[in-house]
Design a protein around this motif. Sequence first.
Motif, PDB file in Angstrom:
ATOM      1  N   GLU A  61      52.020  22.732  43.355  1.00 42.56           N
ATOM      2  CA  GLU A  61      50.713  23.332  43.066  1.00 42.56           C
ATOM      3  C   GLU A  61      50.933  24.808  42.737  1.00 42.56           C
ATOM      4  O   GLU A  61      51.657  25.506  43.454  1.00 42.56           O
ATOM      5  N   VAL A  62      50.330  25.285  41.660  1.00 42.29           N
ATOM      6  CA  VAL A  62      50.521  26.660  41.216  1.00 42.29           C
ATOM      7  C   VAL A  62      49.168  27.321  41.000  1.00 42.29           C
ATOM      8  O   VAL A  62      48.266  26.724  40.398  1.00 42.29           O
ATOM      9  N   GLU A  63      49.051  28.533  41.501  1.00 38.72           N
ATOM     10  CA  GLU A  63      47.833  29.333  41.310  1.00 38.72           C
ATOM     11  C   GLU A  63      48.185  30.514  40.409  1.00 38.72           C
ATOM     12  O   GLU A  63      49.085  31.294  40.719  1.00 38.72           O
ATOM     13  N   TYR A  64      47.465  30.630  39.289  1.00 40.16           N
ATOM     14  CA  TYR A  64      47.673  31.730  38.358  1.00 40.16           C
ATOM     15  C   TYR A  64      46.580  32.780  38.573  1.00 40.16           C
ATOM     16  O   TYR A  64      45.389  32.447  38.674  1.00 40.16           O
ATOM     17  N   LEU A  65      47.006  34.044  38.635  1.00 37.74           N
ATOM     18  CA  LEU A  65      46.098  35.153  38.909  1.00 37.74           C
ATOM     19  C   LEU A  65      46.110  36.088  37.702  1.00 37.74           C
ATOM     20  O   LEU A  65      47.155  36.638  37.350  1.00 37.74           O
ATOM     21  N   TYR A  66      44.951  36.265  37.085  1.00 40.66           N
ATOM     22  CA  TYR A  66      44.883  36.921  35.781  1.00 40.66           C
ATOM     23  C   TYR A  66      44.508  38.392  35.880  1.00 40.66           C
ATOM     24  O   TYR A  66      43.933  38.852  36.871  1.00 40.66           O
ATOM     25  N   CYS A  67      44.820  39.112  34.803  1.00 36.60           N
ATOM     26  CA  CYS A  67      44.556  40.548  34.706  1.00 36.60           C
ATOM     27  C   CYS A  67      43.167  40.766  34.120  1.00 36.60           C
ATOM     28  O   CYS A  67      42.859  40.233  33.047  1.00 36.60           O
ATOM     29  N   SER A  68      42.330  41.547  34.788  1.00 31.25           N
ATOM     30  CA  SER A  68      40.979  41.800  34.285  1.00 31.25           C
ATOM     31  C   SER A  68      40.985  42.726  33.077  1.00 31.25           C
ATOM     32  O   SER A  68      40.034  42.742  32.298  1.00 31.25           O
ATOM     33  N   GLY A  69      42.058  43.499  32.901  1.00 28.57           N
ATOM     34  CA  GLY A  69      42.163  44.352  31.722  1.00 28.57           C
ATOM     35  C   GLY A  69      42.526  43.548  30.488  1.00 28.57           C
ATOM     36  O   GLY A  69      42.069  43.844  29.381  1.00 28.57           O
TER      37      GLY A  69
END
Length: 357
Positions: A61-69
């Motif tokens: 299981e992988v959680e990707y965390l994105y850049c708000s910029g």
Amino acid sequence: MTRTTHFFLGANSGQGFQTLFPRFCRPEDFHDLLVLKGGPGCGKSTLMRAVGAAMEERGEEVEYLYCSGDPQSLDGVHIPRIRTAIVDGTAPHVIEPRYPAAVGRYVNLGQFYDVAAIKCSRKDVIHYTNAASAAYQRAYRALGAARQMSDSASALMRERMDAEKLLRRTDGIIGRELRGKGGGGEDSLRFLGSLTCQGPIWRFDSVQTLCPRVYQLQDSYGLAALMLQRLHAAAAARGFRSVICPDPEHPDLIHHLLLPELDLAFVTSREGMAYSGSAYRRVRLDTMIDPACAKRFKARIRFSARVAAVLREEGLDALREAKAAHDQLEAVYHPHVDFNGVQQLAREELKRIETYL
């Protein structure tokens, strides 16, 4: 199929940049926390994507965390089962390992810069860095003014809300849905989305991945927070772990509440954050306001909404300007990065992470 989810740890708001990085990076939550250091264009996001893809191939299981910029870039990748994560530890979310090597450790991608060549572009680096910073400040001023207009309208309606009716409805949901006992454990905090250079992005797909049954809270005036707070308190009392998605404009308030153990979620839906997925139930919170009062203040609410929309568009334009400056900055650095070295380092780190499987 490997389960993947997509969230943000940072968000743009009328109060500036909001971050959940310190909460996410608590050392007690990890066996290995890799903190990437290095400036623009050195391959941080590329390294994280490579590790994430490799872990997916191995069934993790992988959680990707994105850049708000830049929502096309990553701020982090998390492999929960092996308590391992890689995060971008540079501004505006500087992270320093509290227990170096024992838990957290630096991964220095700046070592792959051709320092002498980049120093020849010193003026460009300074110019584009300062331009991006100035654009963010302009964005936050505009978003701050928009927030004031929206908050004023919301406060006007909340004062005329039938709070007892709302709480009765909430208690009915609690009695029907929050049965039994959960397995306990710490709640997680994630932003479900943010205003970005591409406009508002909300990852409702992650809600549906974790929680097939979704209560859609149709809420134009910020009434859902009271319901969500009560739902969370009831879930916590019964031992159900929550994924709490705060409101970027008001980080102390809950925007969305996910209860994966129950396959159940409660999501706020409104203009600019519309949930378009399948809903198990829909709750029209606007009906908690006296219709006569809503009619009386209709013109004022519309005026506030129009002004807030114009101000948010100004903020969005500034976010686009900041992204353009950052792209120019990366273009200065890119020719002077040893990407073969970056790829080799990524392979070495992946090999180490694979020993945890």
